[in-house]
Scaffold this motif. Structure first.
Motif, PDB file in Angstrom:
ATOM      1  N   GLU A   1      10.378   6.696   0.356  1.00 45.12           N
ATOM      2  CA  GLU A   1      10.059   5.542   1.188  1.00 45.12           C
ATOM      3  C   GLU A   1      11.213   4.545   1.089  1.00 45.12           C
ATOM      4  O   GLU A   1      11.786   4.342   0.011  1.00 45.12           O
ATOM      5  CB  GLU A   1       8.767   4.871   0.706  1.00 45.12           C
ATOM      6  CG  GLU A   1       7.518   5.712   0.875  1.00 45.12           C
ATOM      7  CD  GLU A   1       7.013   5.741   2.317  1.00 45.12           C
ATOM      8  OE1 GLU A   1       7.762   5.339   3.233  1.00 45.12           O
ATOM      9  OE2 GLU A   1       5.872   6.159   2.525  1.00 45.12           O
ATOM     10  N   LEU A   2      11.566   3.909   2.204  1.00 47.39           N
ATOM     11  CA  LEU A   2      12.609   2.894   2.245  1.00 47.39           C
ATOM     12  C   LEU A   2      11.921   1.583   2.619  1.00 47.39           C
ATOM     13  O   LEU A   2      11.511   1.392   3.757  1.00 47.39           O
ATOM     14  CB  LEU A   2      13.684   3.272   3.276  1.00 47.39           C
ATOM     15  CG  LEU A   2      14.956   2.440   3.294  1.00 47.39           C
ATOM     16  CD1 LEU A   2      15.734   2.595   1.994  1.00 47.39           C
ATOM     17  CD2 LEU A   2      15.841   2.849   4.476  1.00 47.39           C
TER      18      LEU A   2
ATOM     19  N   ALA B   1       0.841  -1.208   0.000  1.00 51.25           N
ATOM     20  CA  ALA B   1       0.000   0.000   0.000  1.00 51.25           C
ATOM     21  C   ALA B   1       0.872   1.252   0.000  1.00 51.25           C
ATOM     22  O   ALA B   1       0.568   2.234  -0.686  1.00 51.25           O
ATOM     23  CB  ALA B   1      -0.920  -0.005   1.217  1.00 51.25           C
ATOM     24  N   ALA B   2       1.966   1.234   0.753  1.00 53.54           N
ATOM     25  CA  ALA B   2       2.867   2.386   0.795  1.00 53.54           C
ATOM     26  C   ALA B   2       3.524   2.609  -0.561  1.00 53.54           C
ATOM     27  O   ALA B   2       3.709   3.755  -1.003  1.00 53.54           O
ATOM     28  CB  ALA B   2       3.940   2.170   1.863  1.00 53.54           C
TER      29      ALA B   2
ATOM     30  N   GLY C   1      11.198  11.336  -8.735  1.00 53.80           N
ATOM     31  CA  GLY C   1      10.082  10.541  -8.228  1.00 53.80           C
ATOM     32  C   GLY C   1      10.151   9.090  -8.640  1.00 53.80           C
ATOM     33  O   GLY C   1       9.159   8.361  -8.507  1.00 53.80           O
ATOM     34  N   GLY C   2      11.310   8.645  -9.117  1.00 57.11           N
ATOM     35  CA  GLY C   2      11.458   7.273  -9.574  1.00 57.11           C
ATOM     36  C   GLY C   2      11.565   6.270  -8.440  1.00 57.11           C
ATOM     37  O   GLY C   2      11.747   6.619  -7.268  1.00 57.11           O
TER      38      GLY C   2
ATOM     39  N   ALA D   1       1.411   9.472  -5.732  1.00 61.80           N
ATOM     40  CA  ALA D   1       1.806  10.836  -5.367  1.00 61.80           C
ATOM     41  C   ALA D   1       3.037  11.321  -6.129  1.00 61.80           C
ATOM     42  O   ALA D   1       3.433  12.480  -5.987  1.00 61.80           O
ATOM     43  CB  ALA D   1       2.063  10.909  -3.862  1.00 61.80           C
ATOM     44  N   GLY D   2       3.654  10.455  -6.915  1.00 58.75           N
ATOM     45  CA  GLY D   2       4.873  10.826  -7.632  1.00 58.75           C
ATOM     46  C   GLY D   2       6.075  10.967  -6.718  1.00 58.75           C
ATOM     47  O   GLY D   2       7.022  11.672  -7.039  1.00 58.75           O
TER      48      GLY D   2
END
Length: 293
Positions: A233-234, A112-113, A193-194, A120-121
């Motif tokens: 995000e990690l 989901a994250a 945003g990749g 959200a890019g």
């Protein structure tokens, strides 16, 4: 002396690559369900004993589990070599492998994250180790519309490296070699945003001394540093090989909580360690992970 040895080493690399190409071509001539076990058999029975991979794996296993009987270490080392050979052939079977992974549904709290970041890019760094076959997870996500690049460590053999890189590129998303130019492209992709994959389980000469499998292990902090710098995000993720030797369970774990780079990377080491303790035969014990010890 070095100049005289260089042509000899280059010839050795070329010959090694020729043998590897022959074995890969032989495997690819077989139906998929036979070629993958064949790749495992060749690596387990021929390559690992000759190249010293089995001995290195057994030595690492003895350091981590000194009470493990020698036959147990040999069994795991053989399974490690088998998994490595299967992984190699899977990665060269791009079309067939992508088709199989399209039917494998990723699961886990991090999915989901990852979807929210894509919507959200925002950038995301997917982190794993040389466990199972991480390209299976990448392929399953690519089949669901994700474009995921990666940073890789070039192989010492330049002839083999040239065609192996092409297999990584074929899974979707740009790949960047370690080094100044590769890192520049990697960061540019992240800033836009990749999404990118990093493998963080190799010895990092200039890394921080963290813990892995109960031992000090020099670990690069760059994944956490990049995540903090670019608000990415990690996310730990794993592709665990199933008992049939051909299919995988794809699991996307919850994102690592923001903290110091050391704390975040230790959390990633702990995440991988939990997987390795459950499935020691699927981690690449051949690496010199604890080189300084």
């Amino acid at each position: 002396m070095g100049k005289r040895n260089k042509p000899s080493r280059r010839l050795g690399d070329w010959l090694t690559d020729r043998v590897a190409r022959l074995l890969i071509a032989t495997a690819l001539a077989l139906p998929y369900e036979r070629r993958v076990p064949f790749g495992g058999w060749v690596t387990r029975r021929l390559i690992a004993p000759i190249a010293g991979y089995r001995d290195r794996a057994e030595a690492n296993l003895a350091m981590i589990w000194p009470d493990m009987p020698a036959p147990g270490r040999r069994r795991i080392a053989d399974q490690v070599a088998d998994n490595a050979g299967r992984t190699l052939i899977e990665n060269y079977s791009t079309e067939a492998f992508l088709a199989r992974m399209a039917g494998t549904e990723p699961k886990g709290p991090g999915l989901a994250a990852l979807a929210a970041a894509r919507k959200a890019g925002r950038p995301a760094i997917l982190v794993t180790g040389h466990f199972g076959n991480y390209e299976a997870a990448r392929a399953a996500l690519v089949a669901r519309g994700y474009e995921i690049g990666g940073l890789y460590r070039p192989m010492a053999n330049p002839f083999f490296n040239a065609h192996y890189v092409r297999t990584m590129e074929a899974f979707g998303g740009p790949v960047f070699p370690q080094g100044r130019r590769g890192t520049t492209g990697f960061v540019r992709h992240l800033r836009s945003g990749g999404m990118l994959v990093l493998l963080t389980d190799q010895h990092a000469r200039r890394g921080a001394e963290l813990r892995f499998m109960g031992q000090p292990a020099l670990t690069a902090l760059s994944a956490a540093e990049l995540a903090l710098r670019y608000d990415a995000e990690l996310i730990p993720f794993y592709a665990t090989r199933c008992p049939d030797g051909l299919s995988f369970e794809i699991e996307i774990e919850a994102p690592i909580a923001r903290a110091t780079p050391r704390e975040m990377m230790q959390a990633l080491n702990d995440s991988l360690e939990a997987r390795v303790r459950r499935h020691p035969e699927q981690w690449f014990w051949i690496h010199r992970r604890w080189k300084a010890h």
